[in-house]
Design a protein around this motif. Structure first.
Motif, PDB file in Angstrom:
ATOM      1  N   PHE A 127       9.250 -46.004 -14.658  1.00 16.07           N
ATOM      2  CA  PHE A 127       8.868 -44.771 -15.327  1.00 16.07           C
ATOM      3  C   PHE A 127       9.951 -44.350 -16.325  1.00 16.07           C
ATOM      4  O   PHE A 127      11.062 -44.883 -16.336  1.00 16.07           O
ATOM      5  N   HIS A 128       9.605 -43.371 -17.160  1.00 12.81           N
ATOM      6  CA  HIS A 128      10.558 -42.681 -18.021  1.00 12.81           C
ATOM      7  C   HIS A 128      10.579 -41.206 -17.609  1.00 12.81           C
ATOM      8  O   HIS A 128       9.628 -40.702 -17.016  1.00 12.81           O
ATOM      9  N   PHE A 129      11.630 -40.503 -17.991  1.00 12.77           N
ATOM     10  CA  PHE A 129      11.641 -39.046 -17.899  1.00 12.77           C
ATOM     11  C   PHE A 129      12.342 -38.506 -19.142  1.00 12.77           C
ATOM     12  O   PHE A 129      13.026 -39.245 -19.860  1.00 12.77           O
ATOM     13  N   ALA A 161      15.546 -44.104 -21.415  1.00 10.64           N
ATOM     14  CA  ALA A 161      15.355 -45.519 -21.080  1.00 10.64           C
ATOM     15  C   ALA A 161      14.597 -45.643 -19.761  1.00 10.64           C
ATOM     16  O   ALA A 161      14.774 -44.824 -18.847  1.00 10.64           O
ATOM     17  N   PRO A 162      13.722 -46.639 -19.641  1.00 10.71           N
ATOM     18  CA  PRO A 162      12.922 -46.765 -18.416  1.00 10.71           C
ATOM     19  C   PRO A 162      13.777 -47.065 -17.191  1.00 10.71           C
ATOM     20  O   PRO A 162      14.819 -47.707 -17.283  1.00 10.71           O
ATOM     21  N   LEU A 163      13.306 -46.585 -16.065  1.00 10.02           N
ATOM     22  CA  LEU A 163      13.957 -46.823 -14.777  1.00 10.02           C
ATOM     23  C   LEU A 163      12.950 -47.451 -13.827  1.00 10.02           C
ATOM     24  O   LEU A 163      11.787 -47.061 -13.809  1.00 10.02           O
ATOM     25  N   THR A 164      13.401 -48.414 -13.032  1.00 10.36           N
ATOM     26  CA  THR A 164      12.538 -48.871 -11.947  1.00 10.36           C
ATOM     27  C   THR A 164      12.699 -47.888 -10.786  1.00 10.36           C
ATOM     28  O   THR A 164      13.694 -47.154 -10.691  1.00 10.36           O
ATOM     29  N   VAL A 165      11.724 -47.875  -9.911  1.00  9.87           N
ATOM     30  CA  VAL A 165      11.802 -47.006  -8.739  1.00  9.87           C
ATOM     31  C   VAL A 165      13.027 -47.367  -7.907  1.00  9.87           C
ATOM     32  O   VAL A 165      13.737 -46.484  -7.402  1.00  9.87           O
ATOM     33  N   ASN A 166      13.315 -48.657  -7.784  1.00 14.50           N
ATOM     34  CA  ASN A 166      14.473 -49.087  -6.992  1.00 14.50           C
ATOM     35  C   ASN A 166      15.784 -48.625  -7.626  1.00 14.50           C
ATOM     36  O   ASN A 166      16.704 -48.204  -6.917  1.00 14.50           O
ATOM     37  N   GLN A 167      15.874 -48.693  -8.955  1.00 13.83           N
ATOM     38  CA  GLN A 167      17.068 -48.181  -9.628  1.00 13.83           C
ATOM     39  C   GLN A 167      17.221 -46.686  -9.400  1.00 13.83           C
ATOM     40  O   GLN A 167      18.338 -46.188  -9.192  1.00 13.83           O
ATOM     41  N   ALA A 168      16.098 -45.982  -9.434  1.00 17.87           N
ATOM     42  CA  ALA A 168      16.136 -44.538  -9.225  1.00 17.87           C
ATOM     43  C   ALA A 168      16.646 -44.206  -7.825  1.00 17.87           C
ATOM     44  O   ALA A 168      17.488 -43.315  -7.658  1.00 17.87           O
ATOM     45  N   VAL A 169      16.159 -44.921  -6.821  1.00 15.78           N
ATOM     46  CA  VAL A 169      16.603 -44.677  -5.442  1.00 15.78           C
ATOM     47  C   VAL A 169      18.095 -44.956  -5.311  1.00 15.78           C
ATOM     48  O   VAL A 169      18.836 -44.184  -4.689  1.00 15.78           O
ATOM     49  N   GLU A 170      18.545 -46.042  -5.906  1.00 19.60           N
ATOM     50  CA  GLU A 170      19.962 -46.395  -5.833  1.00 19.60           C
ATOM     51  C   GLU A 170      20.837 -45.334  -6.495  1.00 19.60           C
ATOM     52  O   GLU A 170      21.912 -44.978  -5.983  1.00 19.60           O
ATOM     53  N   ARG A 184       1.248 -48.439 -11.413  1.00 19.94           N
ATOM     54  CA  ARG A 184       2.669 -48.426 -11.036  1.00 19.94           C
ATOM     55  C   ARG A 184       3.671 -48.377 -12.177  1.00 19.94           C
ATOM     56  O   ARG A 184       4.651 -47.644 -12.102  1.00 19.94           O
ATOM     57  N   HIS A 185       3.495 -49.164 -13.238  1.00 18.31           N
ATOM     58  CA  HIS A 185       4.525 -49.245 -14.283  1.00 18.31           C
ATOM     59  C   HIS A 185       4.149 -48.376 -15.484  1.00 18.31           C
ATOM     60  O   HIS A 185       3.490 -48.822 -16.419  1.00 18.31           O
ATOM     61  N   PHE A 186       4.601 -47.136 -15.443  1.00 17.56           N
ATOM     62  CA  PHE A 186       4.320 -46.191 -16.522  1.00 17.56           C
ATOM     63  C   PHE A 186       5.493 -46.201 -17.509  1.00 17.56           C
ATOM     64  O   PHE A 186       6.275 -45.251 -17.602  1.00 17.56           O
ATOM     65  N   ILE A 187       5.603 -47.323 -18.218  1.00 16.56           N
ATOM     66  CA  ILE A 187       6.655 -47.474 -19.221  1.00 16.56           C
ATOM     67  C   ILE A 187       6.001 -47.812 -20.554  1.00 16.56           C
ATOM     68  O   ILE A 187       4.905 -48.367 -20.613  1.00 16.56           O
ATOM     69  N   ALA A 191      20.393 -37.845 -19.728  1.00 14.95           N
ATOM     70  CA  ALA A 191      19.971 -39.236 -19.912  1.00 14.95           C
ATOM     71  C   ALA A 191      19.869 -40.020 -18.614  1.00 14.95           C
ATOM     72  O   ALA A 191      19.296 -41.113 -18.608  1.00 14.95           O
ATOM     73  N   THR A 192      20.415 -39.513 -17.511  1.00 14.30           N
ATOM     74  CA  THR A 192      20.410 -40.244 -16.251  1.00 14.30           C
ATOM     75  C   THR A 192      19.866 -39.363 -15.129  1.00 14.30           C
ATOM     76  O   THR A 192      19.819 -38.130 -15.244  1.00 14.30           O
ATOM     77  N   LEU A 193      19.485 -39.986 -14.010  1.00 14.50           N
ATOM     78  CA  LEU A 193      19.012 -39.216 -12.866  1.00 14.50           C
ATOM     79  C   LEU A 193      20.127 -38.354 -12.270  1.00 14.50           C
ATOM     80  O   LEU A 193      19.870 -37.271 -11.749  1.00 14.50           O
ATOM     81  N   SER A 194      21.362 -38.829 -12.360  1.00 15.70           N
ATOM     82  CA  SER A 194      22.486 -38.006 -11.908  1.00 15.70           C
ATOM     83  C   SER A 194      22.570 -36.734 -12.739  1.00 15.70           C
ATOM     84  O   SER A 194      22.818 -35.647 -12.215  1.00 15.70           O
ATOM     85  N   ASP A 195      22.349 -36.876 -14.056  1.00 13.91           N
ATOM     86  CA  ASP A 195      22.295 -35.693 -14.927  1.00 13.91           C
ATOM     87  C   ASP A 195      21.178 -34.758 -14.485  1.00 13.91           C
ATOM     88  O   ASP A 195      21.347 -33.536 -14.439  1.00 13.91           O
TER      89      ASP A 195
END
Length: 312
Positions: free
Chosen positions: A190-192, A223-232, A275-278, A295-299
């Motif tokens: 996905f993207h956000f 930039a697109p993120l995979t679900v696994n990258q997001a969890v990590e 599943r892949h909304f990119i 720009a990041t999930l931490s942000d």
């Protein structure tokens, strides 16, 4: 600017007030919900009204150089009327001399290549179907060649002075499950994009409309993120270790849905399968040489007021 008191509308209004000298007309149903400083500088006008009575502003619309159409109905009986009928009526009231329309659609009506996703117009939510129908009608308007269509992906945003997006308001609840979700893998991406970053793109486009050779259909997303990258990334933010991961396959997901008798609408089922909304060539402020705010999930977590957990 329509929808000026919404989540995205607040960020757009704030950016245009503070970073430009344009004369602004902000359309809101309830001026008390507009939490921006409209006295920041001259040339800011708050119009009380809504899309239902848009013809009331016909004489003003004839003078508008740029229209930013962010108003939307998310569901309910008037969704089609607001998102399609009244939006089309507003477009017809603009002068042929209008320089640009910036219209907000949704990335949910597009496939990975940026083409219309037919099934979105068939089984999407009321909101998604209305955006699909409106998109079809945009090309029939005289002003179509001056219309820039923005397709936001997952929208983050909101604070003490701005309404929260649907996604941001649900983040605290989702993060409660981090101890469980860290042990699963899932196939998806996905993207956000944050509302403040959307506002910077809009501000840029107002002063730099796409040229004849540039696309007027822009997907908004980091930039697109995979679900696994997001969890990590979320686990890293919360200082949670991942010892093992169980693949959450589609068949396992279906088994869980059946076991717990989870009710799913047709669109929800499609999303689970898709599943892949990119999207190719998604844009954000960096695309135009501007700084990204989030720009990041931490942000995302930090900006949303969700504190990290300290190492012990």
């Amino acid at each position: 600017v329509t929808g000026a008191s919404g989540c995205i509308g607040h960020y757009i209004s704030e950016a245009l007030i503070q970073q430009t000298n344009h004369e602004l007309y902000l359309l809101v149903r309830n001026p008390q919900k507009l939490q921006v400083d409209t006295n920041y500088r001259p040339g800011i006008h708050v119009l009380q009204g809504d899309m239902h009575n848009i013809r009331t502003f016909a004489s003003l619309l004839e003078t508008i150089d740029t229209a930013v159409l962010a108003a939307t109905a998310w569901g309910g009986a008037d969704t089609y009327d607001i998102n399609v009928v009244k939006t089309q009526e507003l477009l017809s009231l603009l002068s042929p001399e209008c320089q640009q329309v910036i219209y907000f659609s949704t990335a949910s009506i597009l496939d990975n290549n940026g083409n219309l996703l037919k099934i979105a117009g068939e089984i999407g939510t009321d909101y998604i179907r209305s955006k699909y129908d409106c998109h079809h009608q945009l090309s029939q308007k005289a002003i179509a060649s001056k219309t820039t269509i923005l397709f936001p992906t997952l929208v983050i945003g909101g604070d003490a002075n701005k309404p929260y997006s649907h996604l941001t308001s649900g983040l605290p609840e989702v993060t409660k499950w981090v101890d469980l979700i860290r042990f699963f893998q899932a196939d998806g991406s996905f993207h956000f994009i944050h509302g403040r970053d959307i506002a910077q793109v809009v501000r840029y486009l107002i002063d730099h409309p796409p040229t004849e050779n540039e696309s007027r259909s822009l997907v908004l997303g980091q930039a697109p993120l995979t679900v696994n990258q997001a969890v990590e990334e979320v686990c890293s933010y919360f200082n949670k270790k991942i010892y093992f991961r169980i693949p959450l396959t589609l068949s396992l997901a279906n088994a869980i849905i059946a076991l717990f008798r989870i009710q799913m609408a047709d669109w929800d089922r499609f999303c689970l399968d898709y599943r892949h909304f990119i999207y190719r060539n998604a844009v954000n402020p960096a695309t135009f040489g501007l700084p990204n705010y989030c720009a990041t999930l931490s942000d995302v977590l930090k900006i949303s007021g969700i504190p990290p957990r300290k190492k012990l």
